[in-house]
Write a protein that holds these residues in place. Structure first.
Motif, PDB file in Angstrom:
ATOM      1  N   LYS A  91       3.376  34.781 -12.003  1.00 27.75           N
ATOM      2  CA  LYS A  91       3.537  32.945 -12.317  1.00 27.75           C
ATOM      3  C   LYS A  91       3.525  32.374 -11.304  1.00 27.75           C
ATOM      4  N   LEU A  92       4.187  32.598 -10.265  1.00 31.13           N
ATOM      5  CA  LEU A  92       4.049  32.425  -9.423  1.00 31.13           C
ATOM      6  C   LEU A  92       2.180  31.038  -8.887  1.00 31.13           C
ATOM      7  N   GLU A  93       1.806  32.205  -9.171  1.00 27.45           N
ATOM      8  CA  GLU A  93       0.022  31.311  -8.798  1.00 27.45           C
ATOM      9  C   GLU A  93      -0.178  30.524 -10.631  1.00 27.45           C
TER      10      GLU A  93
ATOM     11  N   PHE B  67      11.892  35.068   3.376  1.00 27.90           N
ATOM     12  CA  PHE B  67      11.623  34.759   2.434  1.00 27.90           C
ATOM     13  C   PHE B  67       9.961  34.669   2.132  1.00 27.90           C
ATOM     14  N   TRP B  68       9.140  34.875   2.958  1.00 31.14           N
ATOM     15  CA  TRP B  68       7.595  35.721   3.276  1.00 31.14           C
ATOM     16  C   TRP B  68       7.813  37.240   3.097  1.00 31.14           C
ATOM     17  N   LYS B  69       8.702  37.956   3.639  1.00 32.69           N
ATOM     18  CA  LYS B  69       8.281  39.131   3.203  1.00 32.69           C
ATOM     19  C   LYS B  69       9.031  39.411   1.736  1.00 32.69           C
ATOM     20  N   GLU B  70       9.562  39.047   1.476  1.00 36.64           N
ATOM     21  CA  GLU B  70      10.122  38.881  -0.225  1.00 36.64           C
ATOM     22  C   GLU B  70       9.080  38.746  -1.281  1.00 36.64           C
ATOM     23  N   TRP B  71       8.213  37.502  -0.525  1.00 31.63           N
ATOM     24  CA  TRP B  71       7.122  37.102  -1.654  1.00 31.63           C
ATOM     25  C   TRP B  71       5.988  38.566  -1.583  1.00 31.63           C
TER      26      TRP B  71
ATOM     27  N   LYS C 122       0.730  -1.240  -0.427  1.00 28.89           N
ATOM     28  CA  LYS C 122       0.272   0.128   0.137  1.00 28.89           C
ATOM     29  C   LYS C 122       1.220   0.927   0.252  1.00 28.89           C
ATOM     30  N   LEU C 123       0.284   2.686  -1.006  1.00 28.68           N
ATOM     31  CA  LEU C 123       1.358   3.170  -1.242  1.00 28.68           C
ATOM     32  C   LEU C 123       1.022   4.632  -0.247  1.00 28.68           C
ATOM     33  N   LEU C 124       1.100   5.415   0.027  1.00 34.17           N
ATOM     34  CA  LEU C 124       0.598   7.189   1.112  1.00 34.17           C
ATOM     35  C   LEU C 124       1.363   7.564   0.667  1.00 34.17           C
ATOM     36  N   VAL C 125       0.953   8.760  -0.194  1.00 36.61           N
ATOM     37  CA  VAL C 125       1.739  10.715  -0.622  1.00 36.61           C
ATOM     38  C   VAL C 125       0.455  11.297   0.348  1.00 36.61           C
ATOM     39  N   ILE C 126       2.072  12.023   0.623  1.00 31.47           N
ATOM     40  CA  ILE C 126       1.515  13.031   1.614  1.00 31.47           C
ATOM     41  C   ILE C 126       1.766  14.242   0.853  1.00 31.47           C
ATOM     42  N   VAL C 127       0.558  15.940   0.646  1.00 33.63           N
ATOM     43  CA  VAL C 127       0.606  17.463   0.088  1.00 33.63           C
ATOM     44  C   VAL C 127       0.557  18.038   1.399  1.00 33.63           C
ATOM     45  N   LYS C 128       1.412  19.122   0.596  1.00 34.07           N
ATOM     46  CA  LYS C 128       0.325  20.569   1.696  1.00 34.07           C
ATOM     47  C   LYS C 128       0.101  21.880   1.037  1.00 34.07           C
ATOM     48  N   ASN C 129       0.501  22.529   1.549  1.00 32.82           N
ATOM     49  CA  ASN C 129      -0.131  24.313   1.305  1.00 32.82           C
ATOM     50  C   ASN C 129       1.328  24.013   0.471  1.00 32.82           C
ATOM     51  N   TRP C 130       0.765  24.800  -1.115  1.00 28.63           N
ATOM     52  CA  TRP C 130       2.329  24.424  -2.080  1.00 28.63           C
ATOM     53  C   TRP C 130       3.490  25.398  -1.877  1.00 28.63           C
ATOM     54  N   ALA C 131       2.916  26.451  -0.716  1.00 27.42           N
ATOM     55  CA  ALA C 131       4.045  27.669  -1.085  1.00 27.42           C
ATOM     56  C   ALA C 131       4.322  27.388   0.334  1.00 27.42           C
ATOM     57  N   ASP C 132       3.911  26.625   1.150  1.00 25.73           N
ATOM     58  CA  ASP C 132       4.702  26.221   2.334  1.00 25.73           C
ATOM     59  C   ASP C 132       5.844  24.882   2.053  1.00 25.73           C
ATOM     60  N   TRP C 133       5.245  24.194   0.812  1.00 25.20           N
ATOM     61  CA  TRP C 133       6.048  23.396   0.202  1.00 25.20           C
ATOM     62  C   TRP C 133       7.479  23.689  -0.568  1.00 25.20           C
ATOM     63  N   LEU C 134       6.755  25.419  -1.649  1.00 25.51           N
ATOM     64  CA  LEU C 134       8.162  25.813  -2.357  1.00 25.51           C
ATOM     65  C   LEU C 134       8.895  26.658  -0.896  1.00 25.51           C
ATOM     66  N   LYS C 135       8.271  26.963   0.045  1.00 21.96           N
ATOM     67  CA  LYS C 135       9.144  27.480   1.378  1.00 21.96           C
ATOM     68  C   LYS C 135      10.785  26.388   1.779  1.00 21.96           C
TER      69      LYS C 135
ATOM     70  N   THR D  75      19.364  31.031  -0.504  1.00 19.90           N
ATOM     71  CA  THR D  75      19.133  32.075   0.252  1.00 19.90           C
ATOM     72  C   THR D  75      19.277  33.023  -1.413  1.00 19.90           C
ATOM     73  N   ASN D  76      19.952  32.276  -2.546  1.00 15.53           N
ATOM     74  CA  ASN D  76      19.988  32.760  -3.856  1.00 15.53           C
ATOM     75  C   ASN D  76      18.750  32.872  -4.413  1.00 15.53           C
ATOM     76  N   CYS D  77      17.638  32.216  -4.069  1.00 19.36           N
ATOM     77  CA  CYS D  77      16.972  31.446  -4.161  1.00 19.36           C
ATOM     78  C   CYS D  77      15.523  31.440  -4.229  1.00 19.36           C
ATOM     79  N   PHE D  78      15.392  32.813  -3.399  1.00 19.00           N
ATOM     80  CA  PHE D  78      13.989  33.184  -2.927  1.00 19.00           C
ATOM     81  C   PHE D  78      12.958  33.783  -3.561  1.00 19.00           C
ATOM     82  N   PRO D  79      12.015  34.404  -3.422  1.00 22.31           N
ATOM     83  CA  PRO D  79      11.051  34.060  -4.807  1.00 22.31           C
ATOM     84  C   PRO D  79      11.090  34.774  -5.650  1.00 22.31           C
ATOM     85  N   ARG D  80      11.779  35.937  -5.638  1.00 26.96           N
ATOM     86  CA  ARG D  80      11.782  36.799  -6.976  1.00 26.96           C
ATOM     87  C   ARG D  80      12.636  35.882  -8.200  1.00 26.96           C
ATOM     88  N   THR D  81      13.891  35.161  -7.207  1.00 28.40           N
ATOM     89  CA  THR D  81      14.531  34.813  -8.360  1.00 28.40           C
ATOM     90  C   THR D  81      13.715  33.250  -8.821  1.00 28.40           C
TER      91      THR D  81
END
Length: 473
Positions: free
Chosen positions: A426-428, A412-416, A289-302, A311-317
């Protein structure tokens, strides 16, 4: 001589039957003899021979080597055909089943060997030459015993030398480099469930929680803080192997109960969902049996960005990356968060829908013990089997963030939050691509769809709220 005296009258008729019928299964032998005599002694003698014929591996513990050698020589054509398959070194870009190759040959040899009641062996050795050449070959040998012993290793060495001497007489084997192991297929791995993704979405915490259930046990390296390392990293280390060492499958669940209920063993390897080869491995394990878990996409990205310390890959990048960018310098790809197409690919490879369950971290956080009981029932744990400690931990302890907690989260969140509208859009679009179809898979898995999927908040607004929350902390 002692072995011959014990079984010659039984072994020789069996060998003739094998050769005459072209079969690799024992014939009836003396069990078919007609009892024409009225004496009790004759009847007992025939019965004794029949028992020896059907079960004589119980009586011949000192004669395994002789029996195996006689069987090998009596049907050498069969065993010669099953020599020399390449059992390792699978290319990472192997397409998987589209064309015959080394993996298909190895699996064909293995299955035919097992159908003939043989033991499939992997032999690893170097050739003595100016340029060191390594070989990793498979062979099939008769097997009268389920246990490894010195006599069988001697038979392996002899058959290897005999076959290589015939096929490659110019090659000299470095005897000191020889390594021998019985091989098995991944479908024989003694596990019932697996957490296969999505990485950075709560897999470690889910694994730790399930391990507290009295009927569930997590196989892992005890020193691994992420609860991985099942079977000494069997599924990570052996991505290049067509078959695996049978001694790697020797772990057994340690939990026991008063009524000796069966313990359902599982492991956590979140990378398996990401790679084509990993999904092929999962498809081979048809009973798991296989389990997959996901979470809020923005939190996953963070989580991905901050866990890597990029830190060079913050939201603007991230917003400026082109759509066709598969792998970025940030150490991940946006496509790695696309769960639905990967689960659909597992279905196309033969994994049944009822074997997979998708859960959302928001639901686990909101429902706690109720959600975990639902997952445990999916894995096969009996309803109501959870003990008090499982219930108390599920109800009282929130899912912790395992691993490195970065101090850069507020930044991270402040830059976003401060992104220009065109970059925010674009991130949407990235989120829309990653979450498409998730609600349908959750409903199919009999899981509720959280509000973050039903009514997604604009990402920029969400980021601003998170930035304020981090600043307040």
């Amino acid at each position: 001589m002692a072995c011959t005296e014990t079984f010659a009258d039984l072994a020789l008729p069996r060998l003739m039957e094998w050769r005459g019928k072209g079969s690799h299964h024992p014939g009836a032998g003396p069990c078919m003899a007609l009892i024409n005599s009225e004496t009790v002694e004759t009847f007992e003698n025939l019965e004794d021979k029949c028992r020896h014929h059907l079960h004589f591996h119980f009586f011949l513990s000192d004669c395994y080597a002789v029996v195996d050698l006689w069987r090998l020589m009596s049907d050498s054509t069969f065993y010669k055909e099953l020599f020399g398959a390449q059992v390792r070194s699978l290319p990472m870009d192997w397409p998987g089943g589209t064309q015959p190759g080394a993996a298909q040959v190895a699996l064909w040899h293995y299955r035919k060997c097992k159908a003939g009641h043989g033991m499939y062996i992997g032999v690893y050795f170097n050739a003595i030459a100016e340029d060191a050449v390594g070989y990793e070959l498979g062979m099939c040998l008769p097997s009268m015993s389920t246990h490894w012993h010195l006599a069988r290793e001697q038979l392996v060495r002899w058959w290897l030398a005999f076959q290589m001497g015939t096929l490659h007489p110019e090659l000299e084997i470095d005897a000191g480099s020889l390594k021998i192991a019985e091989l098995a297929h991944r479908s024989e791995v003694p596990v019932d469930w697996a957490i296969i993704g999505l990485g950075r979405s709560g897999t470690s915490s889910l694994a730790a929680w399930l391990d507290t259930h009295p009927q569930l046990e997590l196989f892992r390296d005890k020193t691994d803080s992420f609860n991985e390392g099942a079977f000494h990293y069997l599924f990570r280390r052996t991505n290049l192997e067509h078959l695996v060492r049978r001694d790697s499958l020797s772990q057994n669940p340690a939990k026991t109960g008063r009524r000796k209920r069966r313990i359902l063993a599982g492991f956590k390897e979140p990378h398996l969902l990401q790679q084509e080869r990993g999904r092929l491995i999962l498809a081979e394990m048809q009973h798991v049996k296989l389990l997959v878990i996901v979470k809020n996409w923005a939190d996953w990205l963070k989580s991905h960005v901050l866990f890597a310390g990029a830190t060079n890959c913050f939201p603007r990048t991230l917003a400026e990356l082109p759509d066709d960018s598969e792998v970025t310098s940030c150490g991940f790809s946006f496509e790695s968060g696309h769960v639905v197409p990967k689960m659909q690919d597992l279905e196309s490879k033969g994994v049944a829908v009822y074997q997979m369950k998708l859960v959302h971290l928001d639901t686990l956080m909101e429902e706690g013990e109720a959600a975990l009981q639902r997952i445990a029932a999916f894995l096969g744990a009996r309803a109501g089997a959870a003990n008090r400690s499982f219930q108390e931990r599920a109800a009282a302890v929130p899912l912790p963030q395992q691993g490195n907690v970065s101090t850069n989260e507020a930044a991270f969140w402040k830059e976003w939050c401060e992104l220009p509208q065109d970059m925010a859009l674009k991130l949407e679009r990235r989120r829309e691509a990653a979450t498409a179809g998730l609600a349908e898979i959750l409903l199919r898995s009999l899981e509720p769809v959280p509000a973050s999927l039903l009514r997604p908040e604009p990402l920029k607004d969400y980021a601003c709220k998170r930035a304020l929350d981090r600043k307040a902390r």
